[in-house]
Design an enzyme around this catalytic site. Structure first.
Site, PDB file in Angstrom:
ATOM      1  N   ASP A   1       0.801  -0.795  -0.007  1.00 50.60           N
ATOM      2  CA  ASP A   1       0.189   0.167  -0.019  1.00 50.60           C
ATOM      3  C   ASP A   1       0.938   1.212   0.497  1.00 50.60           C
ATOM      4  O   ASP A   1       0.469   2.622  -0.682  1.00 50.60           O
ATOM      5  CB  ASP A   1      -1.169   0.146   1.222  1.00 50.60           C
ATOM      6  N   GLY A   2       2.280   1.300   0.738  1.00 47.72           N
ATOM      7  CA  GLY A   2       3.128   2.187   0.671  1.00 47.72           C
ATOM      8  C   GLY A   2       3.471   2.557  -0.864  1.00 47.72           C
ATOM      9  O   GLY A   2       3.471   3.668  -0.970  1.00 47.72           O
TER      10      GLY A   2
END
Length: 274
Positions: A48-49
């Site tokens: 997700d980062g």
């Protein structure tokens, strides 16, 4: 079949680099182009980062691009494909180019006391305000109406998709991304005989907005997704549902509540037969 222009954004983990090389080969041999400047599709490879980084790299092209995530580690909320499904991903990408789903974003405007121009940002997950050296003090307004005086560690404003991130860890509610709203949550507020806040998360519709006014001389840390911005002489920060949206290629988009269960409950709790 129309050729697609695809940008790849990946982290520096060895697995992600390998997947990026494989995916680039499959895309090119299937008649597509790698175009990091003007893509139709942005594929993030990592977690997700990495997807958040991809969003901020192309946030000025949201009306042109769609996003797609391949995760090379743990399950993420923005990553529908696994690193061992690349051939299926490219085949689906080539044969179903129109499918997409849109999610709300957070619009942020920072206003200053001096002659600096306002700063405008978009966030996919959330933004928070914290004091650097002391208890944060701020006045919260809903539209132009005064709502409360806040004292505590800080305040967080999140999107529905960001509601499962930092917002959840500080006691905020999980919102389905089909709801066009933002959520205000308190971070360790002071509540006693002298100071009093509502003490619970607040969900604000797209017709409303939140303004947090800060006292003169305050030095604060403002976060926008994974970025930290140390600011002085901030007069106020205004939050609202953005006019822009992020579009995800939804070829087999995983149901939101399935994502939530897999991320936070998993196999630890099984259904009891009644």
């Amino acid at each position: 079949m129309e050729s697609l222009k695809v940008a790849l954004v990946f982290n520096h983990v060895e697995k992600s680099i390998q997947v990026a090389d494989q995916l680039k080969h499959l895309l090119v041999t299937s008649g597509n182009q790698i175009d990091q400047d003007n893509p139709d599709i942005v594929i993030s490879i990592g977690g997700d980062g990495t997807l958040l980084s991809a969003f901020h790299l192309y946030s000025h092209k949201l009306d042109q691009v769609r996003f797609l995530g391949v995760h090379t580690g743990h399950l993420g909320f923005y990553t529908d494909w696994r690193d061992y499904e690349l051939e299926e991903l490219v085949d689906t990408l080539c044969n179903n180019q129109e499918a997409n789903v849109s999610y709300p974003l957070l619009d942020i405007v920072i206003q200053y006391r001096d002659d600096r121009a306002d700063k405008h940002f978009l966030a996919l997950n959330e933004s928070s305000i914290k004091s650097i050296h002391r208890t944060m003090v701020g006045e919260v307004f809903m539209k132009e109406q005064f709502f409360e005086s806040f004292r505590g560690d800080g305040l967080s404003v999140s999107t529905p998709t960001g509601s499962t991130a930092y917002n959840k860890s500080i006691g905020g509610a999980v919102l389905h991304p089909s709801i066009e709203a933002i959520q205000l949550a308190e971070i360790a507020s002071l509540n006693n005989r002298v100071f009093r806040t509502i003490g619970s998360p607040i969900v604000v519709s797209k017709e409303d907005w939140i303004e947090i006014k800060l006292p003169q001389g305050s030095e604060c840390l403002i976060t926008i997704d994974q970025f930290n911005i140390q600011q002085e002489e901030v007069a106020s920060v205004i939050y609202r549902v953005a006019e822009e949206k992020i579009r995800f290629a939804s070829y087999r988009h995983m149901d939101f509540w399935h994502r939530v269960r897999e991320a936070f409950i998993g196999e630890h709790q099984r259904r009891n037969e009644i």
